[in-house]
Write a protein that holds these residues in place. Structure first.
Motif, PDB file in Angstrom:
ATOM      1  N   ASN A 163       0.828  -1.213   0.000  1.00  0.00           N
ATOM      2  CA  ASN A 163       0.000   0.000   0.000  1.00  0.00           C
ATOM      3  C   ASN A 163       0.857   1.256   0.000  1.00  0.00           C
ATOM      4  O   ASN A 163       0.472   2.268  -0.606  1.00  0.00           O
ATOM      5  CB  ASN A 163      -0.964  -0.015   1.174  1.00  0.00           C
ATOM      6  N   ARG A 206       1.879   1.678  -3.561  1.00  0.00           N
ATOM      7  CA  ARG A 206       0.734   2.141  -4.362  1.00  0.00           C
ATOM      8  C   ARG A 206       0.483   3.631  -4.125  1.00  0.00           C
ATOM      9  O   ARG A 206       0.186   4.357  -5.067  1.00  0.00           O
ATOM     10  CB  ARG A 206      -0.510   1.334  -4.030  1.00  0.00           C
ATOM     11  N   ARG A 207       0.575   4.076  -2.881  1.00  0.00           N
ATOM     12  CA  ARG A 207       0.372   5.498  -2.587  1.00  0.00           C
ATOM     13  C   ARG A 207       1.460   6.334  -3.243  1.00  0.00           C
ATOM     14  O   ARG A 207       1.182   7.384  -3.813  1.00  0.00           O
ATOM     15  CB  ARG A 207       0.347   5.729  -1.065  1.00  0.00           C
TER      16      ARG A 207
END
Length: 133
Positions: free
Chosen positions: A15, A18-19
């Protein structure tokens, strides 16, 4: 929103990557918008011949300032995320793919075409080997 896959629930690095990639995409979009807008201002408003007070009166000039401010925020957030991506063993193929995807954005194709090509190929290969996850 669907439930995260088991590895995503236990591996926050995916994550984080992804950010970071979302921030990078927004930065690139804003940089293109800024360049287009600056070109328009130069052509249609003689932008750099104007005083700061005159520039402040032009609505499109305000958008340049908004873009600059947003880019500053994204820069700080992106650097903070990169610091959290310290070298740790990945727990899944998906985490390796996420890390390599970030590396591919950090290495400019124009500067290092061979390295960029190897990294992007590794992302494609690992994605294919992992069943496209």
């Amino acid at each position: 929103m669907a439930n995260p896959a088991p590895h995503e629930a236990t591996e926050p690095s995916i994550n984080i990557c992804r950010r970071w990639l979302a921030i990078d995409a927004e930065q690139r979009r804003l940089q293109l918008e800024w360049g287009t807008l600056e070109g328009w201002l130069i052509t249609h408003r003689s932008w750099y011949k104007l005083t700061l007070a005159q520039q402040a009166e032009i609505p499109e000039g305000a958008r340049l300032s908004e873009i600059d401010a947003r880019l500053d925020v994204l820069e700080v957030e992106g650097h903070a995320l990169l610091k959290t991506m310290r070298p740790k063993p990945a727990r899944s193929v998906e985490a390796v793919i996420a890390n390599l995807s970030v590396a591919a954005r950090l290495i400019f194709e124009e500067d290092h075409p061979e390295a960029h090509g190897l990294i992007t190929r590794a992302v494609r290969d690992l994605t294919a080997f992992s069943g496209g996850k």
